[in-house]
Motif scaffolding. Structure first.
Motif, mmCIF file in Angstrom:
data_model
loop_
_atom_site.group_PDB
_atom_site.id
_atom_site.type_symbol
_atom_site.label_atom_id
_atom_site.label_comp_id
_atom_site.label_asym_id
_atom_site.label_seq_id
_atom_site.Cartn_x
_atom_site.Cartn_y
_atom_site.Cartn_z
ATOM 1 N N LYS A 181 -6.025 -15.573 9.754
ATOM 2 C CA LYS A 181 -7.481 -15.672 9.880
ATOM 3 C C LYS A 181 -7.982 -14.636 10.876
ATOM 4 O O LYS A 181 -7.330 -14.358 11.876
ATOM 5 C CB LYS A 181 -7.859 -17.076 10.369
ATOM 6 C CG LYS A 181 -7.636 -18.156 9.339
ATOM 7 C CD LYS A 181 -7.908 -19.533 9.904
ATOM 8 C CE LYS A 181 -9.351 -19.643 10.310
ATOM 9 N NZ LYS A 181 -9.737 -21.008 10.724
ATOM 10 N N GLY A 182 -9.156 -14.089 10.562
ATOM 11 C CA GLY A 182 -9.828 -13.222 11.520
ATOM 12 C C GLY A 182 -9.481 -11.750 11.453
ATOM 13 O O GLY A 182 -9.872 -11.000 12.346
ATOM 14 N N VAL A 183 -8.747 -11.317 10.420
ATOM 15 C CA VAL A 183 -8.446 -9.894 10.292
ATOM 16 C C VAL A 183 -8.686 -9.423 8.861
ATOM 17 O O VAL A 183 -8.641 -10.202 7.913
ATOM 18 C CB VAL A 183 -6.985 -9.534 10.678
ATOM 19 C CG1 VAL A 183 -6.727 -9.774 12.137
ATOM 20 C CG2 VAL A 183 -5.988 -10.234 9.812
ATOM 21 N N GLU A 184 -8.943 -8.146 8.750
ATOM 22 C CA GLU A 184 -8.984 -7.517 7.424
ATOM 23 C C GLU A 184 -8.028 -6.334 7.434
ATOM 24 O O GLU A 184 -7.821 -5.697 8.466
ATOM 25 C CB GLU A 184 -10.401 -7.089 7.050
ATOM 26 C CG GLU A 184 -10.982 -5.998 7.903
ATOM 27 C CD GLU A 184 -12.413 -5.638 7.510
ATOM 28 O OE1 GLU A 184 -12.768 -4.455 7.683
ATOM 29 O OE2 GLU A 184 -13.170 -6.517 7.057
ATOM 30 N N ILE A 185 -7.455 -6.070 6.283
ATOM 31 C CA ILE A 185 -6.524 -4.941 6.147
ATOM 32 C C ILE A 185 -7.344 -3.686 5.891
ATOM 33 O O ILE A 185 -8.098 -3.617 4.928
ATOM 34 C CB ILE A 185 -5.520 -5.192 5.002
ATOM 35 C CG1 ILE A 185 -4.675 -6.426 5.314
ATOM 36 C CG2 ILE A 185 -4.635 -3.959 4.785
ATOM 37 C CD1 ILE A 185 -3.780 -6.885 4.160
ATOM 38 N N CYS A 186 -7.194 -2.701 6.773
ATOM 39 C CA CYS A 186 -7.913 -1.429 6.638
ATOM 40 C C CYS A 186 -7.087 -0.405 5.862
ATOM 41 O O CYS A 186 -7.630 0.395 5.108
ATOM 42 C CB CYS A 186 -8.242 -0.852 8.003
ATOM 43 S SG CYS A 186 -9.347 -1.878 8.961
ATOM 44 N N GLU A 187 -5.787 -0.442 6.099
ATOM 45 C CA GLU A 187 -4.906 0.553 5.480
ATOM 46 C C GLU A 187 -3.491 -0.002 5.489
ATOM 47 O O GLU A 187 -3.114 -0.779 6.354
ATOM 48 C CB GLU A 187 -4.961 1.853 6.290
ATOM 49 C CG GLU A 187 -4.202 3.003 5.687
ATOM 50 C CD GLU A 187 -4.303 4.279 6.540
ATOM 51 O OE1 GLU A 187 -3.499 5.197 6.264
ATOM 52 O OE2 GLU A 187 -5.128 4.364 7.469
ATOM 53 N N SER A 188 -2.707 0.420 4.514
ATOM 54 C CA SER A 188 -1.286 0.064 4.513
ATOM 55 C C SER A 188 -0.555 1.147 3.738
ATOM 56 O O SER A 188 -1.146 1.894 2.969
ATOM 57 C CB SER A 188 -1.059 -1.308 3.873
ATOM 58 O OG SER A 188 -1.433 -1.293 2.502
ATOM 59 N N GLY A 189 0.749 1.220 3.968
ATOM 60 C CA GLY A 189 1.502 2.231 3.255
ATOM 61 C C GLY A 189 2.941 2.315 3.713
ATOM 62 O O GLY A 189 3.461 1.415 4.387
ATOM 63 N N TYR A 190 3.547 3.429 3.362
ATOM 64 C CA TYR A 190 4.952 3.699 3.641
ATOM 65 C C TYR A 190 5.042 5.074 4.279
ATOM 66 O O TYR A 190 4.394 6.024 3.826
ATOM 67 C CB TYR A 190 5.745 3.671 2.331
ATOM 68 C CG TYR A 190 7.196 4.056 2.472
ATOM 69 C CD1 TYR A 190 8.156 3.091 2.728
ATOM 70 C CD2 TYR A 190 7.601 5.379 2.340
ATOM 71 C CE1 TYR A 190 9.501 3.428 2.854
ATOM 72 C CE2 TYR A 190 8.937 5.730 2.471
ATOM 73 C CZ TYR A 190 9.881 4.754 2.724
ATOM 74 O OH TYR A 190 11.203 5.087 2.855
ATOM 75 N N GLU A 191 5.839 5.179 5.348
ATOM 76 C CA GLU A 191 6.023 6.466 6.002
ATOM 77 C C GLU A 191 7.368 6.480 6.722
ATOM 78 O O GLU A 191 7.669 5.578 7.506
ATOM 79 C CB GLU A 191 4.888 6.712 7.003
ATOM 80 C CG GLU A 191 4.978 8.031 7.715
ATOM 81 C CD GLU A 191 3.804 8.225 8.665
ATOM 82 O OE1 GLU A 191 3.087 9.214 8.489
ATOM 83 O OE2 GLU A 191 3.631 7.388 9.565
ATOM 84 N N SER A 192 8.174 7.468 6.428
ATOM 85 C CA SER A 192 9.439 7.700 7.130
ATOM 86 C C SER A 192 10.326 6.454 7.217
ATOM 87 O O SER A 192 10.832 6.107 8.276
ATOM 88 C CB SER A 192 9.183 8.231 8.546
ATOM 89 O OG SER A 192 8.453 9.424 8.488
#
Length: 192
Positions: free
Chosen positions: A170-181
């Motif tokens: 609760k109380g958060v939103e996902i701004c970005e996600s991904g894969y790196e290294s």
């Protein structure tokens, strides 16, 4: 700014080497119970932690704690090892829950009473690293490297798993996600 680690030795080394001058304060803390006031941070970073947390309820608790200390509008960056690794990576995993070797230099390990006794009584020509590996239960001695080797628990995240965990908080939103290294990441914004 502040930083925490559950290793008092990491903190001691940072202080000894002067890493704390004009930098964040470092505290020994557990990610399930961070010793900071609620809503006292502008941002939080959780790198190389989540993959060492063994159960889903504890992973959720860690994220909840990051949300608790971050102010409204604050950002949270979480990164953890991915099951899927880049081509050519030395890391290859058979399953999502594994024990991986951790090579430790003896000078960074606490001296146990067993070790102090062994050092004071040794006459068989053992190296310090070998005595440390004998003193720590579950540790092995890597003769070629002269290091003490421990097995560390790691949970390797699959595509979408960090997002799934974050979406349940609760109380958060996902701004970005991904894969790196070789890592998955998720960037959250505190909205409550």
């Amino acid at each position: 700014a502040s930083a925490s680690d559950d290793s008092s030795e990491s903190r001691r080394i940072s202080e000894e080497r002067g890493h704390l001058r004009d930098r964040p304060a470092v505290a020994v803390a557990d990610c399930m119970n961070v010793p900071l006031r609620s809503k006292s941070c502008d941002a939080a970073i959780c790198i190389a932690v989540m993959h060492h947390i063994s159960t889903e309820p504890r992973r959720l608790r860690c994220i909840e704690e990051l949300v608790r200390i971050d102010r409204h509008g604050g950002m949270i960056n979480i990164q953890a090892w991915a099951m899927e690794q880049d081509e050519g990576s030395r890391r290859k995993f058979a399953s999502t829950d594994v024990f991986v070797p951790f090579n430790a230099q003896p000078k960074y390990l606490d001296k146990t009473q067993t070790l102090r006794d062994a050092i004071s009584q040794t006459t068989d020509g053992k190296s310090v690293a070998q005595m440390y590996s004998d003193a720590y239960e579950g540790a092995e001695f890597d003769e070629r490297k002269g290091l003490v080797v421990f097995k560390r628990y790691c949970h390797l995240y699959r595509h979408g798993e960090l997002e799934n965990l974050a979406s349940r908080i609760k109380g958060v939103e996902i701004c970005e996600s991904g894969y790196e290294s070789g890592n998955y990441f998720v960037i959250l914004k505190v909205v409550e």
